[in-house]
Enzyme design. Structure first.
Site, PDB file in Angstrom:
ATOM      1  N   GLN A 104      34.412 -94.713   7.790  1.00 43.64           N
ATOM      2  CA  GLN A 104      33.492 -93.976   7.959  1.00 43.64           C
ATOM      3  C   GLN A 104      32.251 -94.667   7.878  1.00 43.64           C
ATOM      4  OE1 GLN A 104      35.217 -91.225   4.641  1.00 43.64           O
ATOM      5  NE2 GLN A 104      34.356 -89.421   7.095  1.00 43.64           N
ATOM      6  N   VAL A 162      31.850 -91.966   0.757  1.00 41.44           N
ATOM      7  CA  VAL A 162      32.119 -91.705   1.803  1.00 41.44           C
ATOM      8  C   VAL A 162      34.214 -92.077   1.705  1.00 41.44           C
ATOM      9  CG1 VAL A 162      31.138 -91.956   3.196  1.00 41.44           C
ATOM     10  CG2 VAL A 162      32.130 -94.226   2.700  1.00 41.44           C
ATOM     11  N   SER A 163      35.254 -90.975   2.383  1.00 40.53           N
ATOM     12  CA  SER A 163      36.519 -90.758   1.779  1.00 40.53           C
ATOM     13  C   SER A 163      36.810 -92.826   2.103  1.00 40.53           C
ATOM     14  CB  SER A 163      36.796 -89.809   2.769  1.00 40.53           C
ATOM     15  OG  SER A 163      36.436 -88.703   2.153  1.00 40.53           O
ATOM     16  N   SER A 164      36.452 -92.923   3.208  1.00 43.99           N
ATOM     17  CA  SER A 164      37.036 -94.633   3.861  1.00 43.99           C
ATOM     18  C   SER A 164      36.469 -95.261   4.465  1.00 43.99           C
ATOM     19  CB  SER A 164      37.650 -93.582   5.382  1.00 43.99           C
ATOM     20  OG  SER A 164      37.648 -93.115   6.103  1.00 43.99           O
TER      21      SER A 164
END
Length: 209
Positions: free
Chosen positions: A14, A9-11
């Site tokens: 998430q 996930v990007s962050s």
């Protein structure tokens, strides 16, 4: 032969549950699933790099979708070829059954099947990058629209204290240096200079001091 899963996930806020559920249903044990919480723009990710170092020829790498592997078109293609051709690792993309290299090889696989897989990979890699660029564009447009409506971003500016006028006049009259004033006020010199610049029209009364 061992099978490994990779989720990303990007962050940090998430949710990984959908990816983890799909990988465990493959089935994979939780211990064999590697997770990164960072951007998919490059493959310089700690857990992914650790996984690549661990895998050997004949192992299987499973991802839920191609954009979890990465979002940069050229780098996805390079990484796919590095895994399948250089390392001899098979790759399975759960959301796209055509992207499953198990039981085939570059030399022995059906030519039509290989062609279809290559086309699908290039198409999905392209879509992943376009979506990433669209996300950035939407973010930039949202910020621009919010600024146009007067929204402020970043940390609020520190405002002068209640007794600022007296301190400002003492600085202007030479009774207090900027260094001493900044120390008394508990602010950095840049903040003090900004307050002074904003107050340039104020006329100190040194005669009565």
């Amino acid at each position: 032969m061992k099978s490994y899963g990779y989720a990303r996930v990007s962050s940090r806020d998430q949710n990984l549950n959908r990816q983890l559920d799909a990988l465990q249903a493959f089935p994979l044990s939780p211990e064999s699933i590697y997770v990164d919480k960072c951007t998919g723009a490059t493959f310089d990710r700690p857990r992914y790099q650790a996984l690549v170092r661990k895998m050997r020829a004949g192992d299987v790498l499973v991802v839920k979708s191609i954009d979890r592997l990465g979002r940069n078109y050229a780098e996805i293609l390079d990484q796919w070829h590095s895994l399948t051709r250089d390392l001899g690792v098979d790759v399975v993309v759960l959301d796209m059954p055509l992207l499953d290299t198990r039981g085939t090889s570059t030399e022995g696989r059906d030519l039509t099947g290989q062609f279809i897989s290559d086309v699908v990979l290039q198409l999905l890699s392209y879509i992943a990058q376009v979506e990433r660029e669209n996300i950035h564009q939407r973010q930039a447009e949202g910020i621009a629209a919010a600024k146009a409506r007067g929204a402020k971003f970043g940390r609020p500016r520190k405002q002068p204290p209640a007794d600022w006028e007296g301190i400002r006049d003492r600085i202007a009259c030479g009774e207090l240096t900027q260094v001493e004033a900044a120390r008394q006020l508990g602010v950095c010199r840049n903040t003090l200079r900004r307050w002074l610049e904003e107050d340039q029209t104020a006329e100190p009364s040194c005669a009565s001091r």
